[in-house]
Design an enzyme around this catalytic site. Structure first.
Site, short mmCIF file in Angstrom:
data_model
loop_
_atom_site.label_atom_id
_atom_site.label_comp_id
_atom_site.label_asym_id
_atom_site.label_seq_id
_atom_site.Cartn_x
_atom_site.Cartn_y
_atom_site.Cartn_z
N ASP A 106 0.86 -1.18 0.00
CA ASP A 106 0.00 0.00 0.00
C ASP A 106 0.90 1.23 0.00
O ASP A 106 1.84 1.31 0.80
CB ASP A 106 -0.89 -0.02 1.25
N ILE A 107 0.65 2.19 -0.89
CA ILE A 107 1.50 3.39 -0.94
C ILE A 107 1.16 4.39 0.15
O ILE A 107 1.89 5.35 0.37
CB ILE A 107 1.49 4.07 -2.32
N ASN A 130 -12.93 -3.79 2.48
CA ASN A 130 -13.99 -2.78 2.51
C ASN A 130 -14.85 -3.05 1.28
O ASN A 130 -14.44 -2.76 0.17
CB ASN A 130 -13.41 -1.37 2.48
N GLN A 176 -14.72 1.81 1.09
CA GLN A 176 -13.93 1.35 -0.05
C GLN A 176 -13.67 2.55 -0.96
O GLN A 176 -14.58 3.06 -1.60
CB GLN A 176 -14.68 0.25 -0.81
N HIS A 224 -10.11 -5.47 -3.20
CA HIS A 224 -8.75 -5.63 -2.67
C HIS A 224 -8.83 -5.97 -1.19
O HIS A 224 -9.72 -5.52 -0.47
CB HIS A 224 -7.88 -4.40 -2.93
N HIS A 229 -6.73 -5.95 2.35
CA HIS A 229 -5.61 -5.37 3.09
C HIS A 229 -5.09 -6.40 4.09
O HIS A 229 -5.89 -7.03 4.79
CB HIS A 229 -6.06 -4.15 3.91
#
Length: 148
Positions: free
Chosen positions: A29-30, A86, A93, A99, A101
């Site tokens: 995750d950025i 989410n 979301q 996706h 996490h």
């Protein structure tokens, strides 16, 4: 289609890629909430979990378990990892593309986690964060090659 995860999957946007298979790509995750915050992104553009193919749904938890094992082997989340989907905009979301996490946790990290939730999109500290993400990506990529 204007989807950030589809653009990452097609190589149009950069990402710290850790692993890819026919159903998923795994990236850092950025805007991580904790160190080694990993995203498992479906290759299919599926806004909701129910939109994901049965084959991908069947593979998702097995992949998450292997990723959890790898994170722990690298020293992240030894005592706990949040697995979070989410599912829809009302569920927070932000990108309408399925996706998962994986957020490694450690005892006493709640104040730091709360701060990151509030500050994660602010521009300060991005250079140091990018350096950390590069180091984490290298470590996790090698560990995943051994694990998966």
């Amino acid at each position: 289609m204007n989807c950030v995860f589809c653009a990452i999957g097609s190589g149009q946007l950069p990402a710290h890629r850790l692993y890819e298979d026919e159903h998923f790509q795994v990236i850092l995750d950025i805007y991580p909430l904790r160190p080694a915050h990993v995203l498992v992104i479906s290759r299919e553009h599926a806004p909701f979990l129910s939109d994901l193919s049965a084959a991908a749904r069947e593979r998702l938890l097995a992949l998450a378990e292997r990723l959890s094992r790898t994170l722990r082997a690298c020293g992240y989340g030894a005592r706990g990892i949040n697995l979070l989907i989410n599912d829809g905009p009302v569920a927070n979301q932000h990108v309408p593309h399925l996706h998962l996490h994986l957020i490694p946790r450690r005892p006493g990290d709640l104040p730091a986690l709360a701060w990151r939730i509030v500050s994660r999109f602010l521009p300060f500290g991005r250079q140091a964060l990018q350096a950390r993400l590069t180091r984490e990506a290298e470590l996790l990529r090698h560990a995943l090659q051994r694990e998966l």
